[in-house]
Design a protein around this motif. Structure first.
Motif, PDB file in Angstrom:
ATOM      1  N   MET A  51       3.738   2.146   3.898  1.00 55.13           N
ATOM      2  CA  MET A  51       2.500   2.441   3.208  1.00 55.13           C
ATOM      3  C   MET A  51       1.363   2.553   4.210  1.00 55.13           C
ATOM      4  SD  MET A  51       2.632  -0.240   0.008  1.00 55.13           S
ATOM      5  CE  MET A  51       2.751  -1.651   1.100  1.00 55.13           C
ATOM      6  N   ASN A  52       0.354   3.322   3.852  1.00 54.52           N
ATOM      7  CA  ASN A  52      -0.889   3.391   4.609  1.00 54.52           C
ATOM      8  C   ASN A  52      -1.998   2.772   3.760  1.00 54.52           C
ATOM      9  OD1 ASN A  52       0.421   4.804   6.664  1.00 54.52           O
ATOM     10  ND2 ASN A  52       0.033   6.772   5.658  1.00 54.52           N
ATOM     11  N   LEU A  53      -2.740   1.846   4.361  1.00 56.99           N
ATOM     12  CA  LEU A  53      -3.758   1.112   3.618  1.00 56.99           C
ATOM     13  C   LEU A  53      -5.101   1.185   4.317  1.00 56.99           C
ATOM     14  CD1 LEU A  53      -1.718  -2.150   2.906  1.00 56.99           C
ATOM     15  CD2 LEU A  53      -2.103  -0.273   1.306  1.00 56.99           C
ATOM     16  N   THR A  54      -6.151   1.081   3.523  1.00 59.28           N
ATOM     17  CA  THR A  54      -7.507   0.939   4.051  1.00 59.28           C
ATOM     18  C   THR A  54      -7.950  -0.498   3.796  1.00 59.28           C
ATOM     19  OG1 THR A  54      -8.048   3.251   3.603  1.00 59.28           O
ATOM     20  CG2 THR A  54      -9.888   1.729   3.900  1.00 59.28           C
ATOM     21  N   GLU A  77      -8.007   1.165   9.195  1.00 59.19           N
ATOM     22  CA  GLU A  77      -6.869   1.881   8.632  1.00 59.19           C
ATOM     23  C   GLU A  77      -5.592   1.276   9.220  1.00 59.19           C
ATOM     24  OE1 GLU A  77      -7.181   4.145   6.293  1.00 59.19           O
ATOM     25  OE2 GLU A  77      -9.387   4.208   6.401  1.00 59.19           O
ATOM     26  N   VAL A  78      -4.672   0.883   8.349  1.00 62.52           N
ATOM     27  CA  VAL A  78      -3.390   0.327   8.795  1.00 62.52           C
ATOM     28  C   VAL A  78      -2.284   1.230   8.273  1.00 62.52           C
ATOM     29  CG1 VAL A  78      -1.882  -1.687   8.801  1.00 62.52           C
ATOM     30  CG2 VAL A  78      -4.353  -1.998   8.696  1.00 62.52           C
ATOM     31  N   PRO A  90       6.811  -2.605   2.862  1.00 63.31           N
ATOM     32  CA  PRO A  90       6.613  -3.380   1.626  1.00 63.31           C
ATOM     33  C   PRO A  90       7.220  -4.779   1.708  1.00 63.31           C
ATOM     34  CG  PRO A  90       8.255  -1.660   1.301  1.00 63.31           C
ATOM     35  CD  PRO A  90       7.627  -1.394   2.623  1.00 63.31           C
ATOM     36  N   ASP A  91       8.087  -5.006   2.692  1.00 63.26           N
ATOM     37  CA  ASP A  91       8.712  -6.323   2.851  1.00 63.26           C
ATOM     38  C   ASP A  91       7.865  -7.273   3.687  1.00 63.26           C
ATOM     39  OD1 ASP A  91      10.989  -5.582   1.376  1.00 63.26           O
ATOM     40  OD2 ASP A  91      11.883  -4.643   3.147  1.00 63.26           O
ATOM     41  N   MET A  92       6.780  -6.790   4.271  1.00 65.62           N
ATOM     42  CA  MET A  92       5.893  -7.662   5.046  1.00 65.62           C
ATOM     43  C   MET A  92       5.131  -8.599   4.116  1.00 65.62           C
ATOM     44  SD  MET A  92       4.001  -5.227   7.823  1.00 65.62           S
ATOM     45  CE  MET A  92       4.840  -4.513   9.234  1.00 65.62           C
ATOM     46  N   PHE A 146       1.277  -3.987  -3.432  1.00 63.82           N
ATOM     47  CA  PHE A 146       0.235  -2.988  -3.227  1.00 63.82           C
ATOM     48  C   PHE A 146       0.873  -1.598  -3.218  1.00 63.82           C
ATOM     49  CE2 PHE A 146      -1.168  -6.952  -1.387  1.00 63.82           C
ATOM     50  CZ  PHE A 146      -2.489  -7.058  -1.778  1.00 63.82           C
ATOM     51  N   LYS A 147       0.017  -0.578  -3.285  1.00 60.36           N
ATOM     52  CA  LYS A 147       0.506   0.796  -3.326  1.00 60.36           C
ATOM     53  C   LYS A 147      -0.006   1.581  -2.124  1.00 60.36           C
ATOM     54  CE  LYS A 147       0.588   0.903  -8.414  1.00 60.36           C
ATOM     55  NZ  LYS A 147       0.031   1.567  -9.622  1.00 60.36           N
TER      56      LYS A 147
END
Length: 244
Positions: free
Chosen positions: A1-4, A23-24, A29-31, A91-92
């Motif tokens: 996933m890419n997250l802000t 920006e990450v 998803p397993d983190m 999260f998405k």
């Protein structure tokens, strides 16, 4: 996933805080949530920037060290979960996540997401010790304890002192934490000799630290990772009134 990520950054207790956007990318998803922050910090260090400071220790949901407000909710929106046990699968891709420290006057910010929770230590210290010699482990059923009392004492004893109850309370009250520490001893035979003294001393110290009063909004128990019930506060109030 890419997250802000929108992260609260504050260099020190007397410095002006600010929200900084990062920006990450390629978040598994397993983190866990803290592992995701580790990835961000590794990148910041490689880029020559100051990593985001946050509290952590066991990362197993039992030490109470981790704690931050995630999207406006202490420990995040996953119920009965500490920040370290919150996983990124909740999260998405493309989500914007806001991360702030605990917000309470008795919890001053040390740096970034780290707050000084030593007020909790002083509340516990005010309670003192039990005068009953501990000795070795007693035989089973050597000291009769009612089942309801044993269950309630155990529920209260699960408090890990993370401070989420304070961060969620609109009054900044530490009543759930203090009640848990008073109740788990007050319901057991070993805690009876100092029961009244302990309740009065700990509640008085809680007020001295500057925590607000409880108005039974219930936000504390809603975010408590151990699900300590609101009835624990009622037990504390009964013990305090009796002690007074």
């Amino acid at each position: 996933m890419n997250l802000t990520l929108k992260v609260w950054r504050q260099d020190g207790p007397s410095d002006q805080g600010r929200m900084v956007t990062y920006e990450v990318k390629d978040v598994s998803p397993d983190m866990s949530f803290l592992e995701m922050l580790d990835v961000l910090n590794e990148r910041l260090i490689l880029e020559g920037d100051d990593p985001v400071a946050f509290d952590h220790d066991c990362r197993e949901g039992i030490c109470g060290m981790c704690g931050m407000v995630i999207n406006g909710v202490a420990h995040g929106e996953q119920r009965a979960t500490t920040t370290c046990q919150l996983h990124m699968r909740h999260f998405k891709d493309g989500d914007t996540v806001t991360i702030e420290p605990w917000r309470a006057a008795p919890f001053p910010v040390v740096k970034d997401l780290v707050v000084d929770r030593s007020a909790f230590d002083r509340i516990i210290q005010a309670g003192g010790f039990v005068s009953v010699p501990a000795g070795s482990a007693p035989d089973a059923h050597a000291i009769p304890v009612k089942k309801d009392d044993a269950d309630s004492a155990f529920d209260a004893a699960t408090c890990i002192g993370c401070g989420a109850c304070v961060a969620a309370c609109p009054n900044g009250s530490a009543s759930l934490f203090t009640a848990a520490k008073i109740t788990h001893l007050g319901l057991l035979p070993q805690g009876q000799p100092e029961r009244d003294k302990r309740a009065k001393a700990m509640v008085d110290q809680m007020d001295l630290e500057g925590f607000g009063g409880c108005t039974n909004t219930g936000e504390c128990t809603a975010v408590c990772p151990k699900g300590i019930p609101l009835s624990t506060i009622a037990q504390m109030n009964r013990d305090y009134l009796k002690a007074k």
